[in-house]
Scaffold this motif. Structure first.
Motif, short mmCIF file in Angstrom:
data_model
loop_
_atom_site.label_atom_id
_atom_site.label_comp_id
_atom_site.label_asym_id
_atom_site.label_seq_id
_atom_site.Cartn_x
_atom_site.Cartn_y
_atom_site.Cartn_z
N ILE A 123 8.54 -11.52 -10.72
CA ILE A 123 8.58 -10.22 -9.90
C ILE A 123 7.36 -10.10 -9.09
O ILE A 123 7.60 -9.44 -8.08
N LEU A 124 6.26 -10.57 -9.51
CA LEU A 124 4.96 -10.52 -8.61
C LEU A 124 5.19 -11.26 -7.29
O LEU A 124 4.66 -10.95 -6.35
N LEU A 125 5.88 -12.49 -7.53
CA LEU A 125 5.95 -13.36 -6.42
C LEU A 125 7.07 -12.64 -5.50
O LEU A 125 6.79 -12.76 -4.04
N PHE A 126 8.24 -12.03 -6.02
CA PHE A 126 9.19 -11.40 -5.10
C PHE A 126 8.56 -10.15 -4.28
O PHE A 126 8.48 -9.80 -3.21
N ALA A 127 7.47 -9.43 -5.13
CA ALA A 127 6.86 -8.28 -4.56
C ALA A 127 5.94 -8.57 -3.50
O ALA A 127 5.66 -8.06 -2.52
N GLN A 128 5.27 -9.96 -3.67
CA GLN A 128 4.34 -10.45 -2.64
C GLN A 128 5.00 -10.95 -1.31
O GLN A 128 4.59 -10.86 -0.33
N VAL A 129 6.44 -11.50 -1.66
CA VAL A 129 7.17 -11.96 -0.64
C VAL A 129 7.81 -11.01 0.56
O VAL A 129 7.74 -11.00 1.75
N VAL A 130 7.92 -9.92 -0.23
CA VAL A 130 8.63 -8.82 0.68
C VAL A 130 7.68 -8.10 1.55
O VAL A 130 6.73 -7.75 1.30
N PRO A 131 8.05 -8.05 3.01
CA PRO A 131 6.98 -7.53 3.94
C PRO A 131 6.73 -6.19 3.67
O PRO A 131 7.65 -5.38 3.56
N LYS A 132 5.38 -5.95 3.58
CA LYS A 132 5.18 -4.41 3.21
C LYS A 132 5.29 -3.71 4.44
O LYS A 132 5.64 -2.25 4.11
N ILE A 133 5.44 -4.03 5.55
CA ILE A 133 5.76 -3.01 6.64
C ILE A 133 7.29 -2.61 6.58
O ILE A 133 7.47 -1.69 7.29
N ALA A 134 7.99 -3.39 5.94
CA ALA A 134 9.40 -3.03 5.73
C ALA A 134 9.79 -1.95 4.71
O ALA A 134 10.57 -1.15 4.61
N VAL A 135 8.73 -2.22 3.43
CA VAL A 135 9.02 -1.05 2.56
C VAL A 135 8.06 0.22 2.68
O VAL A 135 8.26 1.24 2.08
N ALA A 136 7.24 0.18 3.80
CA ALA A 136 6.29 1.23 3.90
C ALA A 136 7.16 2.74 4.55
O ALA A 136 6.56 3.67 3.92
N PRO A 137 8.36 2.38 5.21
CA PRO A 137 8.92 3.63 5.45
C PRO A 137 9.46 4.36 4.27
O PRO A 137 9.49 5.74 4.09
N LEU A 138 9.83 3.69 3.23
CA LEU A 138 10.22 4.13 2.14
C LEU A 138 9.59 4.93 1.20
O LEU A 138 9.66 5.98 0.74
N PHE A 139 8.04 4.42 1.23
CA PHE A 139 7.13 5.15 0.61
C PHE A 139 6.76 6.48 1.20
O PHE A 139 6.47 7.24 0.51
N VAL A 140 6.83 6.60 2.65
CA VAL A 140 6.46 7.70 3.39
C VAL A 140 7.69 8.68 3.10
O VAL A 140 7.56 9.96 2.88
N VAL A 141 8.96 7.97 2.98
CA VAL A 141 10.11 9.15 2.81
C VAL A 141 10.01 9.67 1.29
O VAL A 141 10.12 10.74 0.82
N TRP A 142 9.50 8.74 0.29
CA TRP A 142 9.48 9.16 -1.35
C TRP A 142 8.32 10.03 -1.56
O TRP A 142 8.27 10.90 -2.17
N LEU A 143 7.01 9.61 -0.89
CA LEU A 143 5.95 10.28 -1.30
C LEU A 143 5.27 11.34 -0.25
O LEU A 143 4.05 11.96 -0.41
N GLY A 144 5.78 11.27 0.86
CA GLY A 144 5.20 12.08 1.93
C GLY A 144 4.31 11.44 3.12
O GLY A 144 4.30 10.13 3.03
N PHE A 145 3.63 12.41 3.77
CA PHE A 145 2.71 11.69 4.91
C PHE A 145 1.27 11.94 4.47
O PHE A 145 0.56 11.70 5.37
N GLY A 146 0.97 11.99 3.13
CA GLY A 146 -0.43 12.03 2.64
C GLY A 146 -0.82 10.74 2.66
O GLY A 146 -0.44 9.85 2.93
N VAL A 147 -1.99 10.62 1.66
CA VAL A 147 -2.91 9.38 1.60
C VAL A 147 -2.14 8.53 0.38
O VAL A 147 -2.41 7.44 0.31
N THR A 148 -1.12 9.13 -0.51
CA THR A 148 -0.63 8.30 -1.60
C THR A 148 0.39 7.00 -1.17
O THR A 148 -0.07 6.02 -1.56
N PRO A 149 1.08 7.29 -0.02
CA PRO A 149 1.91 5.95 0.45
C PRO A 149 0.66 4.79 1.01
O PRO A 149 1.28 3.86 0.72
#
Length: 286
Positions: A123-149
């Protein structure tokens, strides 16, 4: 006469062993200069090449501004850059601390249990391989535009080197030390605190120095996706306005934050691990 002889004991010296003396200020200054002049020379060469490209107009000024124009922007808007730099630094530090805490706990669990290691490692290896720039928009949608994402992305990027270095350190303990500890009746938690954890610290700090610079990248990546403050926001705004001096100023300040945090971890390693062979003064061996 007898009292005087008793009050001034003669220091005992072991034959063949020279007494260790802490190097003086001059020696330490010379060592620092010896370690620093090469990277400083390389930086000067890079800035010289940058200035030469701008002065000869090899590249248009709206693409590569001169060092003077970039410095003017930093000096003209120190409050603006400081405000956004502080936001990025805050997100970086919180993300780094959380990554260290979660990484150490995960590493201990993985070393303590083979089942946990076989479950978590893929699981850690899979999470490391996934590009963070690709999942960053999901965090913004889920958590908003604050500092949390932004903090969450910094944690995800900085987490992996902490886990890997800590697991490596915990497994690199000399088996004879573990056998000796078990023979003397030490409990598992005592063996961990007295042997395993101290022995893993040099590996851990190697991972921390990588993780702290990655945490800066993670915070800025989060600001690229959705933010109204931070150095990522400054760089995006400058890029949209073709304000390359401000863009270069943001990049320089971001790099400076990463260098400062790296140096702080290096200093912490030197203070906490003076016994490690990699931190010893070579002159002390002679």
């Amino acid at each position: 006469m007898v009292k005087s002889a008793l009050s001034t004991p003669t220091p005992v010296r072991t034959a063949g062993v020279a007494p260790r003396q802490r190097p003086g200020l001059g020696r330490r200054t010379a060592d620092l200069a010896e370690k620093s002049w090469r990277p400083l020379a390389l930086l000067l060469v890079c800035f010289g090449a940058w200035w030469l490209i701008a002065a000869t107009e090899t590249v248009e000024s709206y693409l590569v501004p001169s060092p003077g124009a970039t410095l003017d922007v930093i000096l003209d808007k120190p409050g603006y850059l400081w405000q956004h730099s502080w936001v990025t630094t805050y997100e970086t530090l919180i993300g780094f601390v959380l990554a260290v805490a979660v990484g150490i706990v995960s590493a201990v669990l993985m070393v303590a249990s083979t089942t946990v290691e076989k479950t978590l490692y893929p699981i850690l290896l899979f999470a490391q391989v996934v590009p963070k720039i690709a999942v960053a928009p999901l965090f913004v949608v889920w958590l908003g535009f604050g500092v949390t994402p932004k903090i969450l992305i910094a944690v995800l990027i900085a987490f992996f080197p902490v886990v890997i270095s800590m697991v490596t350190g915990l497994k690199a303990v000399d088996p004879e030390m573990l056998q000796l500890s078990a023979t003397m009746g030490a409990r598992p938690w005592q063996t961990f605190l007295k042997i395993r954890f101290p022995a893993s610290l040099p590996h851990l700090f190697s991972g921390l120095k990588v993780a702290v610079t990655l945490a800066v990248t993670g915070a800025v990546v989060g600001e690229f996706v959705g933010a109204d403050e931070g150095l990522g926001y400054v760089i995006l705004q400058a890029n949209g306005n073709l304000d390359t001096p401000m863009l270069f100023a943001g990049l320089l300040v971001m790099s400076l934050i990463g260098v400062v945090l790296f140096v702080l971890v290096e200093i912490a390693e030197k203070l906490l691990l003076p016994w490690h062979a990699g931190r010893r003064d070579p002159a002390a061996a002679y």
